[in-house]
Design a protein around this motif. Sequence first.
Motif, PDB file in Angstrom:
ATOM      1  N   ILE A  56       0.492  -1.186  -0.187  1.00  0.00           N
ATOM      2  CA  ILE A  56       0.130   0.232   0.306  1.00  0.00           C
ATOM      3  C   ILE A  56       1.104   1.208   0.354  1.00  0.00           C
ATOM      4  CG2 ILE A  56      -1.297   1.443   1.691  1.00  0.00           C
ATOM      5  CD1 ILE A  56      -2.686  -1.356   2.604  1.00  0.00           C
ATOM      6  N   GLU A  57       1.560   1.390   0.546  1.00  0.00           N
ATOM      7  CA  GLU A  57       2.950   2.431   0.853  1.00  0.00           C
ATOM      8  C   GLU A  57       3.505   2.655  -0.649  1.00  0.00           C
ATOM      9  OE1 GLU A  57       5.961   1.896   3.962  1.00  0.00           O
ATOM     10  OE2 GLU A  57       4.301   2.041   5.338  1.00  0.00           O
ATOM     11  N   GLU A 107       0.821   3.993  -2.930  1.00  0.00           N
ATOM     12  CA  GLU A 107       0.833   5.783  -2.549  1.00  0.00           C
ATOM     13  C   GLU A 107       2.046   6.418  -3.078  1.00  0.00           C
ATOM     14  OE1 GLU A 107      -0.338   7.271   1.155  1.00  0.00           O
ATOM     15  OE2 GLU A 107      -0.554   4.913   1.519  1.00  0.00           O
ATOM     16  N   ARG A 108       3.363   6.002  -2.471  1.00  0.00           N
ATOM     17  CA  ARG A 108       4.410   6.516  -3.283  1.00  0.00           C
ATOM     18  C   ARG A 108       4.192   6.774  -5.215  1.00  0.00           C
ATOM     19  NH1 ARG A 108       9.305   3.657  -2.206  1.00  0.00           N
ATOM     20  NH2 ARG A 108       8.075   3.558   0.232  1.00  0.00           N
ATOM     21  N   ALA A 110       2.235   9.571  -6.110  1.00  0.00           N
ATOM     22  CA  ALA A 110       3.152  10.399  -4.883  1.00  0.00           C
ATOM     23  C   ALA A 110       3.962  10.871  -6.645  1.00  0.00           C
ATOM     24  CB  ALA A 110       3.433  10.125  -3.829  1.00  0.00           C
ATOM     25  N   ARG A 157      -7.613  -1.887  -0.953  1.00  0.00           N
ATOM     26  CA  ARG A 157      -6.627  -0.690   0.096  1.00  0.00           C
ATOM     27  C   ARG A 157      -5.841  -0.144  -1.138  1.00  0.00           C
ATOM     28  NH1 ARG A 157      -6.368  -2.391   6.303  1.00  0.00           N
ATOM     29  NH2 ARG A 157      -4.876  -0.119   5.396  1.00  0.00           N
ATOM     30  N   ARG A 179      -8.323   1.881  -3.347  1.00  0.00           N
ATOM     31  CA  ARG A 179      -8.699   2.924  -3.360  1.00  0.00           C
ATOM     32  C   ARG A 179      -7.175   4.107  -3.422  1.00  0.00           C
ATOM     33  NH1 ARG A 179      -9.415   1.321   3.078  1.00  0.00           N
ATOM     34  NH2 ARG A 179     -11.588   0.113   2.665  1.00  0.00           N
ATOM     35  N   HIS A 180      -6.307   3.668  -3.405  1.00  0.00           N
ATOM     36  CA  HIS A 180      -5.179   5.246  -4.242  1.00  0.00           C
ATOM     37  C   HIS A 180      -5.009   4.798  -5.570  1.00  0.00           C
ATOM     38  CE1 HIS A 180      -4.077   5.135   0.107  1.00  0.00           C
ATOM     39  NE2 HIS A 180      -3.846   4.486   0.076  1.00  0.00           N
ATOM     40  N   ASP A 181      -5.178   3.025  -5.955  1.00  0.00           N
ATOM     41  CA  ASP A 181      -4.509   3.419  -7.610  1.00  0.00           C
ATOM     42  C   ASP A 181      -6.126   3.031  -8.075  1.00  0.00           C
ATOM     43  OD1 ASP A 181      -4.230   3.729  -9.785  1.00  0.00           O
ATOM     44  OD2 ASP A 181      -2.339   2.175  -9.812  1.00  0.00           O
TER      45      ASP A 181
END
Length: 643
Positions: free
Chosen positions: A59-60, A63-64, A67, A93, A96-98
């Motif tokens: 997930i991290e 997320e990165r 970004a 999850r 949710r970010h991508d």
Amino acid sequence: LVVDDNPAIHDDFRKILQPASQVDDAIAELEAALFDAPKEHKSSLSFEIDSAHQGEQAIEMVERSIAEGRPYALAFVDVRMPPGLDGVETLVRLWRHDPRLQAVICTAYSDHTWGDMARTLGHSDGFLVLRKPFDTIEVLQLAHALASKWTLRREVERQLSELETMVSQRTRALETANSELRKEIAARAQAEDDLKHIATHDSLTGLPNRVLLHDRLGSALARARRHQRLVALLLLDLDQFKEVNDSYGHAAGDELLRSIAGRLKSTVRNCDTVARMGGDEFVVLLEDLAEPEDAAVVAKRLLEECSAPVTVLGHQVRTPPSIGIALYPHDCSDVETLLKSADLAMYQAKHSGRATYRFFHQGLLERSMERVTIREELERALCDEEFELWYQPLVDLTTGVVTGMEALLRWHHPKNGMVPPMKFIPAAERCGLIVPIGEWVLRAACRQLAEWHAHGATDLSVAVNVSATQLHAPGFVEMVISALEESGVDARHLEIEVTESTAFEDSNLARAVLERVAETGARIVIDDFGSGYSSLNRLKDMPVHMLKIDRFFTKDIADDPRDAAIVLAIVRMAHSLGIAVVAEGIENYEQLEFLRKRDQQPEPIPVCDRAQGFFLGRPLPSEAATTFLRAERRLDPALDMAG
Ligand code: C2E
Ligand code: MG
Ligand code: MG
């Protein structure tokens, strides 16, 4: 992104997806088979592989990657990754970010059915399931298919967004163009309105002009017809306006007109029209009247308002109007006649002493028709030679000799017989025909004199009456010179008679013309002297050779010592200025005797220089005048004049 708690799996993926170059051909072939691409085209896909060993780590990393702007295309996610999140939860999850991330769920067991996974993930597409232990080809197929799908979708999105940008840019440009267009249309409409306003309004006062008035009159008459009501047209002409303009200048005149316009507007109702016809003429249009008296009430109010003094450029002036009123349907049935009728009524108001109002009545029209008729008749008279000159002798009081003849105009009207000059000369003056008629008189008189000269009366003079209009007409002096040349008469034998009021009028024009006439050598005679109100003083500045004392003073000269005193005073004053004097209207012996003798030692001398009147000789037609002159032995009796 490979998400698996087993480090060995990561190596497997690397081996499969980042093979040595000899594997590339096989992949290219595979790709060609899958996506229908030409065989010789090598794979465009190459993979970079990141590893995450737990769901949280994955997930991290996702997320990165978002970004940093280099998102993952595809994730292989193991289902069982103790102690952390399981693969399905991880994928929930990750999405949710991508949400674009393509996913392959790898599982060695059948503890999750596909249906469970689709329900949990909320998707039935976007993920595929891969059974462990996996087959190389299967991994390659999945990796290529999903990565290509991801790339295609990105490409589509990019193009869509470009398209959107383009569309929105175009829309904005169109909107700008549209708003420009709207502005342009508004500006044009405004310009059109402005033009229309200019065409229908008076620029000085902002009031409707003649054009708009005609329009409104037309509608007003139609409404009055329908509702059986009255329309009144009030035509106002400012008395004394010309004087204000002449004395204080046009700026003052303009200011006066503006302020009168304001007063007119504020005096009538909003629904009434106030218009400017041009010059100092205004019109007030009153609608929906019950009776003529209503118009009179408004006229009185307008008179009152407009008669109050106005201050223009620091000067206080008063220019009360003369108002003519015409009514529809009483006086006329159309716009033109209504205007004409109001105009006639306005002139009637002016003739009645100004600063008043008059209603139109049929008599005015008849009189105006008469004027038109007389003009037509005078034109015909000139053309058909219905005019004739009669001659009245002027006698020298010292010698008793006829020294001159005054030419007096007669009109042989085919129906009315002989018309005396006072009946038609004023009309000829009004319509301007006096100019050509006067020219005919002067030329005819000069020709007659030349004939008398030729028959012996070489020092006889002829007197011709000239009116103010003639004097002011362009080319008058040239016409005099031409008549003299044409006839061969010496200028000193021509006497030009002008009345006192013509000679002494305010403007210097008459005087300038008379000076030029005097320069030709002709004599200037002031006719009917004493009938005007001119100051005797002014005589000394004028090129005057002779005065004719009006009949009014000579009438009772023998009986009334006051008249005698006036005549004696005029003669004394004239003589002191070197001006000769003629007495007009000598009708009897007593008058003549009075003028002939003045007791003076050693011998009586005459009071006047010359005399004229019925007692000495009536006006005679040309032939009779010739006979008269022959009898007076002024003409050679041996010569036959008949020829
Ligand atoms: P005026 O120039 O003062 O002419 C004299 C008028 O007095 C003449 O009238 C004449 O007939 C009349 N008269 C002469 N002696 C006597 C008299 O003893 N007693 C009375 N009661 N009257 C006498 P007439 O011909 O009717 O002319 C009237 C006026 O018409 C003239 O007055 C003159 O002002 C004008 N007039 C005549 N001919 C012409 C012309 O050709 N051009 C212009 N502009 N005016 C003319
Ligand atoms: Mg005269
Ligand atoms: Mg006279």
